[in-house]
Design a protein around this motif. Structure first.
Motif, PDB file in Angstrom:
ATOM      1  N   ASP A 116       0.824  -1.209   0.000  1.00  8.01           N
ATOM      2  CA  ASP A 116       0.000   0.000   0.000  1.00  8.01           C
ATOM      3  C   ASP A 116       0.858   1.259   0.000  1.00  8.01           C
ATOM      4  N   ARG A 117       1.929   1.259   0.789  1.00  7.13           N
ATOM      5  CA  ARG A 117       2.819   2.422   0.823  1.00  7.13           C
ATOM      6  C   ARG A 117       3.516   2.613  -0.520  1.00  7.13           C
ATOM      7  N   LEU A 118       3.933   1.512  -1.136  1.00  3.98           N
ATOM      8  CA  LEU A 118       4.599   1.588  -2.433  1.00  3.98           C
ATOM      9  C   LEU A 118       3.636   2.133  -3.493  1.00  3.98           C
ATOM     10  N   LYS A 119       2.392   1.675  -3.460  1.00  5.40           N
ATOM     11  CA  LYS A 119       1.405   2.179  -4.419  1.00  5.40           C
ATOM     12  C   LYS A 119       1.201   3.682  -4.222  1.00  5.40           C
ATOM     13  N   GLY A 120       1.072   4.132  -2.985  1.00  2.00           N
ATOM     14  CA  GLY A 120       0.927   5.558  -2.703  1.00  2.00           C
ATOM     15  C   GLY A 120       2.133   6.355  -3.175  1.00  2.00           C
ATOM     16  N   TYR A 121       3.312   5.807  -2.969  1.00  2.00           N
ATOM     17  CA  TYR A 121       4.542   6.463  -3.411  1.00  2.00           C
ATOM     18  C   TYR A 121       4.569   6.567  -4.934  1.00  2.00           C
ATOM     19  N   ALA A 122       4.217   5.465  -5.613  1.00  2.00           N
ATOM     20  CA  ALA A 122       4.196   5.459  -7.077  1.00  2.00           C
ATOM     21  C   ALA A 122       3.206   6.494  -7.606  1.00  2.00           C
ATOM     22  N   GLU A 123       2.048   6.570  -6.989  1.00  2.00           N
ATOM     23  CA  GLU A 123       1.049   7.557  -7.412  1.00  2.00           C
ATOM     24  C   GLU A 123       1.583   8.973  -7.243  1.00  2.00           C
ATOM     25  N   ARG A 124       2.268   9.215  -6.125  1.00  2.00           N
ATOM     26  CA  ARG A 124       2.800  10.544  -5.843  1.00  2.00           C
ATOM     27  C   ARG A 124       3.902  10.919  -6.840  1.00  2.00           C
ATOM     28  N   VAL A 125       4.797   9.974  -7.155  1.00  2.00           N
ATOM     29  CA  VAL A 125       5.874  10.232  -8.113  1.00  2.00           C
ATOM     30  C   VAL A 125       5.271  10.540  -9.489  1.00  2.00           C
ATOM     31  N   LEU A 126       4.272   9.785  -9.889  1.00  2.00           N
ATOM     32  CA  LEU A 126       3.623  10.028 -11.185  1.00  2.00           C
ATOM     33  C   LEU A 126       2.949  11.397 -11.200  1.00  2.00           C
ATOM     34  N   TYR A 127       2.227  11.733 -10.129  1.00  2.00           N
ATOM     35  CA  TYR A 127       1.498  13.009 -10.040  1.00  2.00           C
ATOM     36  C   TYR A 127       2.466  14.203 -10.004  1.00  2.00           C
ATOM     37  N   ASP A 128       3.515  14.091  -9.175  1.00  2.00           N
ATOM     38  CA  ASP A 128       4.429  15.214  -8.992  1.00  2.00           C
ATOM     39  C   ASP A 128       5.362  15.437 -10.185  1.00  2.00           C
ATOM     40  N   PHE A 129       5.773  14.346 -10.839  1.00  2.00           N
ATOM     41  CA  PHE A 129       6.814  14.474 -11.866  1.00  2.00           C
ATOM     42  C   PHE A 129       6.351  14.123 -13.279  1.00  2.00           C
ATOM     43  N   HIS A 130       5.136  13.660 -13.443  1.00  2.00           N
ATOM     44  CA  HIS A 130       4.549  13.406 -14.768  1.00  2.00           C
ATOM     45  C   HIS A 130       5.453  12.578 -15.683  1.00  2.00           C
ATOM     46  N   GLY A 131       6.070  11.547 -15.125  1.00  2.00           N
ATOM     47  CA  GLY A 131       6.905  10.664 -15.931  1.00  2.00           C
ATOM     48  C   GLY A 131       8.324  11.149 -16.149  1.00  2.00           C
ATOM     49  N   ARG A 132       8.715  12.262 -15.560  1.00  2.00           N
ATOM     50  CA  ARG A 132      10.081  12.781 -15.733  1.00  2.00           C
ATOM     51  C   ARG A 132      11.070  12.155 -14.752  1.00  2.00           C
ATOM     52  N   VAL A 133      10.583  11.409 -13.757  1.00  2.00           N
ATOM     53  CA  VAL A 133      11.452  10.744 -12.779  1.00  2.00           C
ATOM     54  C   VAL A 133      11.101   9.258 -12.760  1.00  2.00           C
ATOM     55  N   ARG A 134      12.120   8.424 -12.834  1.00  6.08           N
ATOM     56  CA  ARG A 134      11.945   6.975 -12.737  1.00  6.08           C
ATOM     57  C   ARG A 134      12.680   6.501 -11.491  1.00  6.08           C
ATOM     58  N   VAL A 135      12.124   5.520 -10.837  1.00 10.30           N
ATOM     59  CA  VAL A 135      12.662   5.049  -9.558  1.00 10.30           C
ATOM     60  C   VAL A 135      13.095   3.591  -9.688  1.00 10.30           C
ATOM     61  N   VAL A 136      14.252   3.274  -9.127  1.00 17.02           N
ATOM     62  CA  VAL A 136      14.735   1.899  -9.058  1.00 17.02           C
ATOM     63  C   VAL A 136      15.617   1.793  -7.816  1.00 17.02           C
ATOM     64  N   GLY A 137      15.590   0.660  -7.141  1.00 21.74           N
ATOM     65  CA  GLY A 137      16.439   0.466  -5.965  1.00 21.74           C
ATOM     66  C   GLY A 137      15.911  -0.619  -5.062  1.00 21.74           C
ATOM     67  N   SER A 138      16.603  -0.844  -3.965  1.00 15.50           N
ATOM     68  CA  SER A 138      16.256  -1.948  -3.068  1.00 15.50           C
ATOM     69  C   SER A 138      14.926  -1.729  -2.360  1.00 15.50           C
ATOM     70  N   GLN A 139      14.497  -0.502  -2.195  1.00 11.59           N
ATOM     71  CA  GLN A 139      13.222  -0.251  -1.534  1.00 11.59           C
ATOM     72  C   GLN A 139      12.043  -0.537  -2.460  1.00 11.59           C
ATOM     73  N   THR A 140      12.302  -0.582  -3.769  1.00 11.05           N
ATOM     74  CA  THR A 140      11.203  -0.707  -4.724  1.00 11.05           C
ATOM     75  C   THR A 140      11.261  -1.924  -5.635  1.00 11.05           C
ATOM     76  N   HIS A 141      12.435  -2.530  -5.796  1.00 13.25           N
ATOM     77  CA  HIS A 141      12.581  -3.600  -6.778  1.00 13.25           C
ATOM     78  C   HIS A 141      13.182  -4.888  -6.227  1.00 13.25           C
ATOM     79  N   GLY A 142      13.382  -4.997  -4.944  1.00 15.42           N
ATOM     80  CA  GLY A 142      13.974  -6.188  -4.346  1.00 15.42           C
ATOM     81  C   GLY A 142      15.222  -5.822  -3.574  1.00 15.42           C
ATOM     82  N   VAL A 143      15.470  -6.501  -2.464  1.00 16.73           N
ATOM     83  CA  VAL A 143      16.535  -6.086  -1.545  1.00 16.73           C
ATOM     84  C   VAL A 143      17.931  -6.516  -1.970  1.00 16.73           C
ATOM     85  N   GLY A 144      18.057  -7.480  -2.849  1.00 19.01           N
ATOM     86  CA  GLY A 144      19.377  -7.976  -3.218  1.00 19.01           C
ATOM     87  C   GLY A 144      20.079  -7.109  -4.238  1.00 19.01           C
TER      88      GLY A 144
END
Length: 183
Positions: free
Chosen positions: A102-130
């Motif tokens: 639920d937190r990840l979905k809220g974060y994704a919605e916020r990134v899309l709303y705030d940056f309109h596709g100009r920012v992409r996110v990748v990392g251990s918090q979003t794509h797996g810890v390894g």
């Protein structure tokens, strides 16, 4: 010893894992050729969730003794090491907690709303810890940006926004889809 090493499942009883170990990495094999020092190298991982809530952690000497106890019992290593290094890495592996999806979905919605596709996110918090998860995520992200991909209204968190995926775990019989000869 060959291979990457092994992990100790949480289901192992305390009597069988009094050191509260998470696993052992066979560094000599897993990172072969990355150094020139002779000898067998091992990493013993202790603690993790077993130490949640502890105010005082073992000293370096105590951690060394715990690691050696495990190696004696599991791998029958009786010799003392010629060199060793003890390191306490507090909170070193991210662990997703209840409500993560639920937190990840809220974060994704916020990134899309705030940056309109100009920012992409990748990392251990979003794509797996390894480390491999992060590398795979970064590689996939770079490939998605090719051509006109950079113009798309995306965040890198599309899985979290996909309504077809509700984040719920699904239970399946252990033998589902496997030939009987493999069981």
């Amino acid at each position: 010893m060959t291979g990457f090493g092994y992990l100790i499942p949480q289901s192992v009883a305390f009597e069988e894992n009094p050191e509260r170990a998470l696993g052992v990495i066979f560094d000599s094999d897993a990172i072969q050729g990355q150094d020139t020092a002779e000898g067998t190298k091992l990493t013993v991982m202790l603690g993790g969730h077993y130490w949640d809530g502890w105010e005082h952690f073992p000293s370096n000497d105590e951690a060394y003794e715990l690691a050696m106890s495990l190696l004696r019992r599991h791998l029958h290593i009786k010799e003392e090491p010629t060199k060793y290094h003890v390191n306490l890495s507090k909170d070193c592996i991210p662990q997703y907690t209840v409500g993560y999806e639920d937190r990840l979905k809220g974060y994704a919605e916020r990134v899309l709303y705030d940056f309109h596709g100009r920012v992409r996110v990748v990392g251990s918090q979003t794509h797996g810890v390894g480390v491999n998860d992060c590398i795979r995520g970064a590689w996939a992200m770079a490939r998605q940006l090719r051509g006109i991909g950079w113009k798309k209204m995306e965040t890198g968190l599309e899985k979290a926004l996909d309504e077809r995926y509700d984040g719920a775990w699904v239970s399946a019989p252990a033998n589902q889809g496997l030939p009987k000869s493999k069981l």
